[in-house]
Design an enzyme around this catalytic site. Structure first.
Site, PDB file in Angstrom:
ATOM      1  N   HIS A  28       0.839  -1.126   0.169  1.00 37.29           N
ATOM      2  CA  HIS A  28       0.031   0.068  -0.066  1.00 37.29           C
ATOM      3  C   HIS A  28       0.912   1.199   0.070  1.00 37.29           C
ATOM      4  O   HIS A  28       1.208   1.886   1.125  1.00 37.29           O
ATOM      5  CB  HIS A  28      -0.747  -0.112   1.327  1.00 37.29           C
ATOM      6  N   HIS A  85     -11.372   0.558  -0.354  1.00 32.93           N
ATOM      7  CA  HIS A  85     -11.211   1.559   0.868  1.00 32.93           C
ATOM      8  C   HIS A  85     -12.509   1.477   1.422  1.00 32.93           C
ATOM      9  O   HIS A  85     -13.824   1.781   1.070  1.00 32.93           O
ATOM     10  CB  HIS A  85     -10.948   2.910   0.004  1.00 32.93           C
ATOM     11  N   HIS A 138      -5.877  -1.236   5.240  1.00 35.71           N
ATOM     12  CA  HIS A 138      -5.728  -0.259   6.675  1.00 35.71           C
ATOM     13  C   HIS A 138      -7.125  -0.625   7.341  1.00 35.71           C
ATOM     14  O   HIS A 138      -7.889   0.510   7.695  1.00 35.71           O
ATOM     15  CB  HIS A 138      -5.942   1.133   6.047  1.00 35.71           C
ATOM     16  N   ASP A 162      -8.487   2.995  -3.967  1.00 31.40           N
ATOM     17  CA  ASP A 162      -8.222   3.678  -2.874  1.00 31.40           C
ATOM     18  C   ASP A 162      -8.142   5.040  -2.755  1.00 31.40           C
ATOM     19  O   ASP A 162      -7.825   5.890  -3.589  1.00 31.40           O
ATOM     20  CB  ASP A 162      -6.892   3.072  -2.363  1.00 31.40           C
ATOM     21  N   ASP A 217       0.544   2.499   3.755  1.00 33.98           N
ATOM     22  CA  ASP A 217      -0.373   3.510   3.194  1.00 33.98           C
ATOM     23  C   ASP A 217       0.565   4.900   3.275  1.00 33.98           C
ATOM     24  O   ASP A 217       0.047   6.026   3.326  1.00 33.98           O
ATOM     25  CB  ASP A 217      -1.686   3.883   4.139  1.00 33.98           C
ATOM     26  N   HIS A 260       2.161  14.304   0.961  1.00 31.62           N
ATOM     27  CA  HIS A 260       1.571  15.640   0.834  1.00 31.62           C
ATOM     28  C   HIS A 260       2.595  16.568   0.916  1.00 31.62           C
ATOM     29  O   HIS A 260       3.671  16.642   1.843  1.00 31.62           O
ATOM     30  CB  HIS A 260       0.513  15.638   1.597  1.00 31.62           C
ATOM     31  N   HIS A 307       1.426   5.061  -2.026  1.00 35.99           N
ATOM     32  CA  HIS A 307       1.122   6.096  -2.971  1.00 35.99           C
ATOM     33  C   HIS A 307       2.154   6.790  -3.496  1.00 35.99           C
ATOM     34  O   HIS A 307       3.006   7.476  -2.946  1.00 35.99           O
ATOM     35  CB  HIS A 307      -0.037   7.004  -2.139  1.00 35.99           C
ATOM     36  N   LEU A 308       2.194   6.424  -4.848  1.00 38.70           N
ATOM     37  CA  LEU A 308       3.618   6.891  -5.600  1.00 38.70           C
ATOM     38  C   LEU A 308       3.335   8.386  -6.086  1.00 38.70           C
ATOM     39  O   LEU A 308       4.567   9.006  -6.367  1.00 38.70           O
ATOM     40  CB  LEU A 308       3.899   5.964  -6.875  1.00 38.70           C
ATOM     41  N   ARG A 309       2.186   9.009  -6.268  1.00 42.83           N
ATOM     42  CA  ARG A 309       1.771  10.439  -6.469  1.00 42.83           C
ATOM     43  C   ARG A 309       2.394  10.734  -8.218  1.00 42.83           C
ATOM     44  O   ARG A 309       2.609  11.638  -8.572  1.00 42.83           O
ATOM     45  CB  ARG A 309       2.599  11.181  -5.658  1.00 42.83           C
TER      46      ARG A 309
HETATM   47 ZN    ZN Z   1      -7.556   3.785   1.602  1.00 41.67          ZN
END
Ligand code: ZN
Length: 450
Positions: free
Chosen positions: A68, A187, A240, A160, A326, A330, A70-72
């Site tokens: 999990h 999610h 999650h 997600d 996760d 940001h 987030h590569l953005r």
């Molecule tokens: Zn999520």
């Protein structure tokens, strides 16, 4: 991915490999990109051109797998890109990361997936696997071409960040998942119950005047998805998990032999809603300027202590199969704002061991298992998360006693959004090998003891 150079013997470490039930002091021999053998300490002679790594007092484990991340990328490269995600990963001991599809554009067709896989292969030092979207543009209206995505190599499906609210679409996705033998990762957040919220519903939200979301918004969605998984014989993976009730529902589903697996994040195992006060989990007598700590805002939110305890119980009895970070980078502008305006999520790759082992106090053997064989079973890939001879030499070396300080300099991510910023934490990842090549070395890279 880099090409490996000289053969190497990793000497005298405590080798923990749950895939083989192995836990003893040993030497690990790596030639080329593969693990060749695990030998009794000191029995392997060095030949010409060989090097050694002194792992005395350290733990030697298979490289971790994160289901999990987030590569953005593409679309928000100012938050993270494949190179910086990879840098964050190796500092946390991860050698494989699985990227969520909430990119711009979303990972909802083969050409987008092909392009990102190619970019990751050239920019990242770790293995990157992609998760495809469940619905087109992740909008929840129409299924994405799941067969096409599977052919392009995705390892599962998720929208997600957003739930699949339509039970009809979720039924179809789960039906396809059993044909494809790939998990659907929904999610779990029932937005019919609460559509806008700031944090966990409870006394802290009331005290701070923030909008709460109750536990049931998660557990209702998980219950629905489990019923649909039973009906379709589909493969459901629940990301999650954050509440006691969710753990109970999943435990019952597993005892009913429903095809469901579950994940918990390091932060839900270690932190509670009180972190929103901004005092590292303490409840202050009067609010300080640190209150409304946006780096404690995430979806699902940090919950109550009873939930945290239930998650630890679920991890120890096997109800929860894997720990997923996760990792959600940001920019400062997404977090230096009011709590309500702030984006959800924190970075998690670098601090995964600090949260689970250091702060939550979970045994390192359990944590290693749930970062290796746990996810490799869900990925159906027995070549990673293991030190078996012949397998790729993805290896993580941990100093269980070394502290390090979480700072801009010690984080690999482009983003800094962690509630542990400036904290001294342990244990520390001393070195990480991918495919036989040392990608991270804390001592060479100046992550000195705090
Ligand atoms: Zn999520």
């Amino acid at each position: 991915m880099r090409e490996q150079s000289q053969p190497i013997v990793i000497r005298n470490g405590r080798v923990i490999d749950p895939s083989q039930g192995f836990d003893a002091i040993a030497d690990v021999v790596v030639i080329g990109s593969a693990v060749v053998s695990i030998e009794s300490p000191g029995t392997t002679e060095l030949s010409d051109g060989w090097t050694e790594f002194n792992a005395k007092g350290k733990i030697v484990a298979p490289g971790f797998i994160d289901l999990h991340t987030h590569l953005r990328t593409p679309g928000q490269e100012w938050k993270e890109d494949p190179k910086t995600a990879s840098d964050a990963a190796v500092r946390g001991g991860f050698t494989t990361i699985c990227a969520m599809p909430n990119t711009y554009p979303a990972q909802d067709n083969a050409s987008v997936v092909d392009a990102l896989l190619q970019r990751c292969a050239s920019e990242a030092d770790v293995r990157v696997r992609l998760i495809g979207a469940i619905t087109k543009a992740r909008e929840g209206h129409e299924l994405a071409p799941m067969h096409e995505l599977a052919d392009a190599g995705v390892i599962g499906f998720s929208d997600d960040g957003d739930p699949v609210m339509s039970a009809h679409l979720m039924r179809q996705a789960l039906a396809y998942s059993s044909d494809l033998d790939l998990p659907v990762i929904n999610h779990a957040e029932d937005r019919g119950l609460v559509s806008e919220w700031d944090m966990n519903e409870g006394p802290v939200a009331t005290h701070l005047g923030l909008k709460g979301i109750p536990n049931s918004a998660e557990s209702m969605m998980i219950a629905r998805d489990i019923v649909l998984a039973r009906m379709t014989n589909g493969r459901l993976h629940i990301p999650h998990v954050s509440t006691a009730e969710s753990v109970e529902i999943i435990r019952r589903a597993k005892s009913d032999s429903i095809n469901v697996t579950a994940e918990v994040t390091p932060h839900h195992l270690a932190l509670t809603q009180e972190w929103v006060y901004g005092e590292y989990g303490e409840v202050p007598n009067t609010l300080t300027p640190n209150a409304y700590a946006t780096n404690a805002k995430m979806a699902p939110p940090l919950r109550a202590e009873a939930d945290r305890q239930a998650l630890i119980d679920g991890l120890s009895d096997g109800t929860i199969d894997t720990i997923g970070t996760d990792h959600a980078p940001h920019a400062d502008t997404d977090k230096i704002c009011t709590f309500t305006e702030a984006a959800n999520g924190i970075i998690g790759l670098e601090t995964a061991l600090a949260l689970t082992v250091g702060i939550a106090g979970i045994g390192i053997e359990t944590v290693i298992e749930r970062f290796t064989v746990g996810p490799s079973a869900i990925l159906n890939d027995a070549t990673i998360g293991t030190l078996r001879p012949g397998m790729p030499a993805d290896i993580t070396i941990i100093d269980p006693n070394a502290e390090w300080q979480v700072t801009s300099a010690t984080l690999g991510s482009k983003s800094r959004n962690t509630p542990l910023l400036d904290a001294n934490v342990k244990p520390r990842v001393d070195a990480t090998f991918v495919n036989g090549t040392k990608i991270w070395d804390a001592n060479e890279n100046g992550a000195a003891d705090a």
